[in-house]
Scaffold this motif. Sequence first.
Motif, PDB file in Angstrom:
ATOM      1  N   THR A 118     -91.521 111.560  20.340  1.00 45.32           N
ATOM      2  CA  THR A 118     -91.377 112.994  20.597  1.00 45.32           C
ATOM      3  C   THR A 118     -89.903 113.405  20.623  1.00 45.32           C
ATOM      4  O   THR A 118     -89.517 114.446  20.082  1.00 45.32           O
ATOM      5  N   ALA A 119     -89.071 112.549  21.217  1.00 46.43           N
ATOM      6  CA  ALA A 119     -87.642 112.864  21.330  1.00 46.43           C
ATOM      7  C   ALA A 119     -86.965 112.850  19.962  1.00 46.43           C
ATOM      8  O   ALA A 119     -86.139 113.717  19.664  1.00 46.43           O
ATOM      9  N   PHE A 120     -87.304 111.876  19.112  1.00 48.52           N
ATOM     10  CA  PHE A 120     -86.664 111.771  17.802  1.00 48.52           C
ATOM     11  C   PHE A 120     -87.009 112.962  16.914  1.00 48.52           C
ATOM     12  O   PHE A 120     -86.182 113.403  16.113  1.00 48.52           O
ATOM     13  N   LYS A 121     -88.214 113.462  17.030  1.00 48.06           N
ATOM     14  CA  LYS A 121     -88.603 114.619  16.229  1.00 48.06           C
ATOM     15  C   LYS A 121     -87.772 115.838  16.591  1.00 48.06           C
ATOM     16  O   LYS A 121     -87.477 116.682  15.738  1.00 48.06           O
ATOM     17  N   ALA A 122     -87.398 115.935  17.859  1.00 49.54           N
ATOM     18  CA  ALA A 122     -86.625 117.092  18.313  1.00 49.54           C
ATOM     19  C   ALA A 122     -85.142 116.963  18.017  1.00 49.54           C
ATOM     20  O   ALA A 122     -84.424 117.966  17.958  1.00 49.54           O
ATOM     21  N   CYS A 123     -84.664 115.741  17.831  1.00 49.27           N
ATOM     22  CA  CYS A 123     -83.229 115.509  17.610  1.00 49.27           C
ATOM     23  C   CYS A 123     -82.940 115.497  16.108  1.00 49.27           C
ATOM     24  O   CYS A 123     -82.946 114.444  15.463  1.00 49.27           O
ATOM     25  N   LYS A 124     -82.677 116.652  15.550  1.00 40.48           N
ATOM     26  CA  LYS A 124     -82.506 116.794  14.106  1.00 40.48           C
ATOM     27  C   LYS A 124     -81.141 116.327  13.604  1.00 40.48           C
ATOM     28  O   LYS A 124     -80.946 116.133  12.411  1.00 40.48           O
ATOM     29  N   THR A 125     -80.185 116.159  14.505  1.00 41.17           N
ATOM     30  CA  THR A 125     -78.818 115.797  14.086  1.00 41.17           C
ATOM     31  C   THR A 125     -78.579 114.295  14.065  1.00 41.17           C
ATOM     32  O   THR A 125     -77.502 113.850  13.666  1.00 41.17           O
ATOM     33  N   LEU A 126     -79.564 113.493  14.474  1.00 44.11           N
ATOM     34  CA  LEU A 126     -79.378 112.048  14.616  1.00 44.11           C
ATOM     35  C   LEU A 126     -79.131 111.386  13.263  1.00 44.11           C
ATOM     36  O   LEU A 126     -79.910 111.544  12.321  1.00 44.11           O
ATOM     37  N   LYS A 127     -78.036 110.628  13.169  1.00 43.41           N
ATOM     38  CA  LYS A 127     -77.696 109.908  11.943  1.00 43.41           C
ATOM     39  C   LYS A 127     -77.838 108.400  12.088  1.00 43.41           C
ATOM     40  O   LYS A 127     -78.173 107.712  11.125  1.00 43.41           O
ATOM     41  N   VAL A 128     -77.554 107.876  13.281  1.00 44.30           N
ATOM     42  CA  VAL A 128     -77.583 106.425  13.514  1.00 44.30           C
ATOM     43  C   VAL A 128     -78.493 106.137  14.700  1.00 44.30           C
ATOM     44  O   VAL A 128     -78.309 106.688  15.781  1.00 44.30           O
ATOM     45  N   LEU A 129     -79.473 105.244  14.491  1.00 38.03           N
ATOM     46  CA  LEU A 129     -80.397 104.844  15.549  1.00 38.03           C
ATOM     47  C   LEU A 129     -80.402 103.326  15.666  1.00 38.03           C
ATOM     48  O   LEU A 129     -80.656 102.623  14.684  1.00 38.03           O
ATOM     49  N   ARG A 130     -80.111 102.837  16.865  1.00 41.13           N
ATOM     50  CA  ARG A 130     -80.109 101.394  17.118  1.00 41.13           C
ATOM     51  C   ARG A 130     -80.925 101.096  18.372  1.00 41.13           C
ATOM     52  O   ARG A 130     -80.588 101.568  19.455  1.00 41.13           O
ATOM     53  N   ILE A 131     -82.011 100.340  18.201  1.00 44.65           N
ATOM     54  CA  ILE A 131     -82.824  99.876  19.330  1.00 44.65           C
ATOM     55  C   ILE A 131     -82.893  98.362  19.220  1.00 44.65           C
ATOM     56  O   ILE A 131     -83.687  97.812  18.465  1.00 44.65           O
ATOM     57  N   ARG A 132     -82.054  97.683  19.966  1.00 43.87           N
ATOM     58  CA  ARG A 132     -81.915  96.228  19.843  1.00 43.87           C
ATOM     59  C   ARG A 132     -82.335  95.531  21.131  1.00 43.87           C
ATOM     60  O   ARG A 132     -82.316  96.125  22.202  1.00 43.87           O
ATOM     61  N   GLN A 133     -82.733  94.265  20.986  1.00 38.80           N
ATOM     62  CA  GLN A 133     -83.040  93.409  22.141  1.00 38.80           C
ATOM     63  C   GLN A 133     -84.052  94.072  23.070  1.00 38.80           C
ATOM     64  O   GLN A 133     -83.885  94.088  24.285  1.00 38.80           O
ATOM     65  N   SER A 134     -85.107  94.608  22.499  1.00 39.22           N
ATOM     66  CA  SER A 134     -86.079  95.356  23.297  1.00 39.22           C
ATOM     67  C   SER A 134     -87.518  94.899  23.089  1.00 39.22           C
ATOM     68  O   SER A 134     -88.454  95.599  23.477  1.00 39.22           O
ATOM     69  N   GLN A 135     -87.721  93.760  22.441  1.00 42.27           N
ATOM     70  CA  GLN A 135     -89.060  93.209  22.235  1.00 42.27           C
ATOM     71  C   GLN A 135     -89.966  94.181  21.464  1.00 42.27           C
ATOM     72  O   GLN A 135     -91.154  94.330  21.771  1.00 42.27           O
ATOM     73  N   ILE A 136     -89.430  94.831  20.447  1.00 41.16           N
ATOM     74  CA  ILE A 136     -90.250  95.691  19.602  1.00 41.16           C
ATOM     75  C   ILE A 136     -91.096  94.821  18.690  1.00 41.16           C
ATOM     76  O   ILE A 136     -90.565  94.013  17.923  1.00 41.16           O
ATOM     77  N   ASP A 137     -92.426  94.968  18.757  1.00 44.25           N
ATOM     78  CA  ASP A 137     -93.319  94.214  17.887  1.00 44.25           C
ATOM     79  C   ASP A 137     -93.924  95.157  16.848  1.00 44.25           C
ATOM     80  O   ASP A 137     -93.554  96.332  16.748  1.00 44.25           O
ATOM     81  N   ASP A 138     -94.882  94.634  16.053  1.00 47.57           N
ATOM     82  CA  ASP A 138     -95.472  95.440  14.989  1.00 47.57           C
ATOM     83  C   ASP A 138     -96.182  96.670  15.530  1.00 47.57           C
ATOM     84  O   ASP A 138     -96.105  97.767  14.954  1.00 47.57           O
ATOM     85  N   LYS A 139     -96.871  96.530  16.653  1.00 43.40           N
ATOM     86  CA  LYS A 139     -97.624  97.635  17.231  1.00 43.40           C
ATOM     87  C   LYS A 139     -96.709  98.779  17.650  1.00 43.40           C
ATOM     88  O   LYS A 139     -97.039  99.953  17.475  1.00 43.40           O
ATOM     89  N   LYS A 140     -95.557  98.436  18.196  1.00 45.71           N
ATOM     90  CA  LYS A 140     -94.624  99.467  18.670  1.00 45.71           C
ATOM     91  C   LYS A 140     -93.715  99.969  17.556  1.00 45.71           C
ATOM     92  O   LYS A 140     -93.176 101.077  17.635  1.00 45.71           O
ATOM     93  N   CYS A 141     -93.551  99.146  16.537  1.00 46.30           N
ATOM     94  CA  CYS A 141     -92.653  99.523  15.443  1.00 46.30           C
ATOM     95  C   CYS A 141     -93.224 100.677  14.622  1.00 46.30           C
ATOM     96  O   CYS A 141     -92.493 101.594  14.232  1.00 46.30           O
TER      97      CYS A 141
END
Length: 435
Positions: free
Chosen positions: A216-239
């Motif tokens: 929801t937050a990313f949809k509202a942030c139209k100016t975002l150019k760089v996104l980094r989500i590291r070391q957070s245990q993102i798996d296929d379901k969450k990806c």
Amino acid sequence: MRIIIAEDPNWSLDLVPSLSSLCQRCIADTIEDHQHLFEKLTPQLKDSIQPRLSLSLPLHVTANLVPDGVFWKRCCQQRWNICDISHYGHSWKRMFFERHLENLIELFVPEETEFKVILDVLPLCKNYIKRLNITQLLLPSRKFVKGRDDDQHEVVMLTNEEEDDMAASHFDFGIVLTELIHLEEFHLAYKIKQCGMNFEWSMFQITDRDCRALTTAFKACKTLKVLRIRQSQIDDKKCRPLLRCLMDHPSLIELDLSHNIIRDAGARSVAELLSKGQLEKLNICNNEIDIHGAKALAQALSNNSTLQYLNMRLNQVKDEGGEAIAEALQNNTTLRYLHLGGNDMTSITAVVLSKVLQKNETLKTLNLSCNNLGEIGGKALAEAMVHNSTLTECDIRQTDIDETNSASINKAIWDNQCADWDKEVQQRRKSTIYL
């Protein structure tokens, strides 16, 4: 002549402050009550008053009143030992507000800290923040109950309901990303620093609830150019839900999902984003992407016309995946950086890649380190580099390539570097003559 003898022998007329200095001191001392006076001053006078301003002034007074300068430099140096202004566009004011908001978020305890603390500062800092680097996210304080272990010793433990609540409660970025109208970079890690003996794996992972909030937050942030989500245990379901909301993002050009647990299904989601989006940099190193995920990424890369940087280090693409990526480079004309180190590849991939290097004219940096390429792979690469004039960096450390072929590859790389330098010198000379 009458002479006035001062009680202080060190007194002289030189010590008497000028009227201008007295006025500046008065404005600095009463700025909280007379903001209109400061607003009417010239930029030069505002700069001269900044060293006199008290650092204890409330933010709602100084945020939009005091311009970037010495005052904000003093504020930064008072709070933080290391202040490298080059990371903040050489703006002290931007540094202060970015780090101030980061500190508030990193110390925010869900269900305890009042969200009003964040809401009060957002209107003051939203015009100055371009990047947020969140290095930790706290969980709610633990509520313990008494119980007994297997040896009938009394211990303190969490109830199941409370444990589930903890795993689902991180800071919600929805309102923050909506308000930050100039945010261009967002770096995020779901972990806790210095947890000590209270370590639990739930402290180091993103949850399904977090994913829903971020989409929801990313949809509202139209100016975002760089996104980094590291070391957070993102798996296929969450990806998948995270990437689905980025498919039609108007400005995102760099995505970093390194050091997570993304497998083939997640890689297919990344490939879909690569096909539809406008990414220029993609970092998915240190995940668990296998052959099928690598093939999906290779297919997307083959048809992509924007990506310039791809880091797939420390995955498990093996030779089948490596071959697919190498063959994709025959059609791709934009990729300049490729990292395939530590992917269990052998000479089979090196032979296919060598055929590509003879024709590819865009790839500048190639990293094949920590793969078992062997003598056959080294020979194929050495022969290919004779016909390549664009590759200027090639990392072949710990690949079992023999010294002879390694020396040939390094010599070809050096020749390409020298040719690039000569071209750059000639261009500078032309531009100098033109000027």
